[in-house]
Design an enzyme around this catalytic site. Sequence first.
Site, PDB file in Angstrom:
ATOM      1  N   CYS A   1      -2.666  38.038 -43.916  1.00 27.69           N
ATOM      2  CA  CYS A   1      -1.888  37.660 -42.939  1.00 27.69           C
ATOM      3  C   CYS A   1      -0.516  37.700 -43.065  1.00 27.69           C
ATOM      4  O   CYS A   1       0.028  38.642 -43.450  1.00 27.69           O
ATOM      5  CB  CYS A   1      -2.322  36.413 -42.166  1.00 27.69           C
ATOM      6  SG  CYS A   1      -1.501  36.416 -40.545  1.00 27.69           S
TER       7      CYS A   1
ATOM      8  N   HIS B   1      -7.683  37.604 -41.207  1.00 31.01           N
ATOM      9  CA  HIS B   1      -8.075  36.430 -42.056  1.00 31.01           C
ATOM     10  C   HIS B   1      -9.569  36.430 -42.356  1.00 31.01           C
ATOM     11  O   HIS B   1     -10.493  36.050 -42.070  1.00 31.01           O
ATOM     12  CB  HIS B   1      -7.897  35.063 -41.498  1.00 31.01           C
ATOM     13  CG  HIS B   1      -6.298  34.556 -41.295  1.00 31.01           C
ATOM     14  ND1 HIS B   1      -5.745  33.770 -42.197  1.00 31.01           N
ATOM     15  CD2 HIS B   1      -5.536  34.856 -40.269  1.00 31.01           C
ATOM     16  CE1 HIS B   1      -4.669  33.449 -41.853  1.00 31.01           C
ATOM     17  NE2 HIS B   1      -4.284  34.309 -40.843  1.00 31.01           N
TER      18      HIS B   1
ATOM     19  N   GLU C   1     -11.395  35.569 -44.937  1.00 31.97           N
ATOM     20  CA  GLU C   1     -11.761  34.103 -45.461  1.00 31.97           C
ATOM     21  C   GLU C   1     -12.628  33.501 -44.569  1.00 31.97           C
ATOM     22  O   GLU C   1     -13.763  32.970 -44.832  1.00 31.97           O
ATOM     23  CB  GLU C   1     -10.781  33.356 -46.144  1.00 31.97           C
ATOM     24  CG  GLU C   1      -9.832  32.814 -45.157  1.00 31.97           C
ATOM     25  CD  GLU C   1      -8.761  33.535 -44.751  1.00 31.97           C
ATOM     26  OE1 GLU C   1      -7.769  32.936 -44.251  1.00 31.97           O
ATOM     27  OE2 GLU C   1      -8.772  34.695 -44.993  1.00 31.97           O
TER      28      GLU C   1
END
EC number: 6.3.4.2
Length: 550
Positions: free
Chosen positions: A384, A512, A514
Site C-alpha cells: 500500500c 494488502h 497480508e
Amino acid sequence: MTKHIFVTGGVVSSLGKGITAASLGRLLKARGYRVMMQKADPYLNVDPGTMSPFQHGEVFVTEDGYESDLDLGHYERFIDENLTRNSNFTTGAIYQDLISRERAGDFLGGTVQVIPHVTDAIKERFWRIEEQTGADVVITELGGTIGDIEGQAFVEAIRQFRKEKGAADCCIIHVSLVPYIAAAHELKSKPTQHSVRELRSMGIQPDFIVCRSDHEVDASLRAKIASFCDVESDCVFENSDCPSIYDVPRHLADQGFDVRVCERLGLEPRECHMEGWYDFTDALLEAGEKDDVTRISVVGKYTQLPDAYLSVIEALHHSGVLFGRHVDIRLVDGEALSQENVEEVLGGSDGILVPGGFGLRGIEGKVAAVHWARTKKVPYLGVCLGLQVAVCEFARSVCGMEGASSTEFAPDCAYPVIDLMPEQEGVTEKGATMRLGAYPCKVVSGTLAEEAYGAPLVYERHRHRFEVNNAYRERLAEAGLVISGLSPDGRLVEMVELPEDVHPWFVASQAHPEFKSRPDRPAPLFREFVRAAVARHEGCDRHDVSPRSE
C-alpha cells in the site's frame, strides 16, 4: 440447528479471549463442523476504521470492505474462512442504526430505550450471522471485561438470547486471569471468583472457565475455582502462556476442551483432523530453535505497538515456516531513519518491507529505506503506502523528478506521482470512505508478480485513497519501472516491480495481501519476498530455496 458459543473475559483486558475463541473454532472445524465467528465490541466508535493503531492495533479489512477489529484477522487465520461485515459490530453501530430509525419514525413515537431496543438490536446481530451463514456453530467474542459499564447491554442481550434460543443450544465460556503473586510464590483464584460472581449477578452462569496465566494452573486450583464458581470440575481449563499463539489449540485439545464443548452442545465429537495444523506448529517451533535467522526490517511509523502490523508480522512468519526458516522481524521507526543513518540502521537486513500507513510522519525515512533496498539490491516488498513511497523514490532517483511526492504529503509538489483517486475527491468523512475490500487485478505476463501468483487475475484487499498518478505512468515505465498489475479496466496501477536483471526481487502492491495469508498458505507476495530474503542471507539463487515439504 446452529449452536452459539459466547466468550467473555474477566479481571483484565488483553487476556487472549480472541485466541481462545479462535482456537476453539479451529478445533471444531477440524471435527467437520462449519464454524463462523463474530466480535461484539462495546465501544462507541461505529467501527475501528478511524481509530489510531497506537490505541487499537491494526485495522483488519474483510473481503466485503469492512474495517474491523484485529481479532477478525486471528479468526480468519485460525478457522480459514473469509469473514464479512456481519462478523464485527460495535455499540456505535447499534446506536447509529437505532437513532436513524428513530429519526425516520420507525418506533411510532415510542420511547427508545436500552431495554428492549438496544438489546434487541444486539440479539438481531446474533440471529443475522446464523441465518446468513448457516453455520453449525457461531462463536461470538464479547470485547472488554465483565463489569465494564459499556458492556452491560451486551451481557443482557446474551442472557436474553440464550433464553430465547434455548440453553441447550448456547454455552458461555469465561476467560479469566489467574495471576501469579511472586512474593507469595502462588497463583491466586480470587480475581476469577469475583469476575464470575459479577457475571452471575448479571444473570449468566458460565459453562466453562478458561484460566489465563503465565504459570501452569494445576488441577487442585482448577478444582477450587470450579467449586467456588459453581461449574463442573472438568469444565475448568488452563491456558498458560504457549510458545506461539498457534500452539493454543493443541494445548486446549490436550485437556479435552473441544470434546467437553461438543458434549455440552449436543454435538457429536467427530474425529479431529489437526494433522496439518500440528505440522505447521512443529515446523514453527523447529525454525525458532535455529540460531541462523533471516532478518527482515519492517520500516513503519507505529513501531511502538507491534499489533499495528499484526497481519504483516504473521504473514512473514507463515512464509518463514514454509521454507523452514526463522524470520527475525525488526520494527524500524521511519521517523528515525534518514539517508545519513540508513546503512547503520538497516545494515545486515536480508529484506526490507514498508507496510501501509497514513500521514506525513516518517515518510522521508521510508523513502530512504526504499532507496537503500533498491541500490543495495536487498529484496524489497512494499504494501500500500510501501508502493507509493517506492514510486516516489524511483521518480526522484531514476527519473530525475526532484521532490516527487504524493499530494497526501505535499499538495503543491512539482511532481505529484501519487495523487488522490478521482472517486475520493470531495469526500470529507473519514470512516468507511476509502477504497475498501477485495478488488481484481490483472497480472502482467512474465513478471515477478505472475511468478508469485501463478494466475492472470487475482483478488486482494485494499484500504487506500491515493494511487499512482497516470499522468506519470509512461515516464516511470520508460525509466524501467515495471507496471506488473493493473485493474481490469487498465486505469489503476495495482503492482509495480523492477526487472530481475536490475534487482534480485523488488515488488510493491497497492493492496494488502497480508490480510489473506494463512499458516499453511502464505500470501504469494510475502512467500516470494521471504524466499528472496532467505536466498540473500544464504548466498544462493532464490529458485534454490524450496519449501520444507519438497
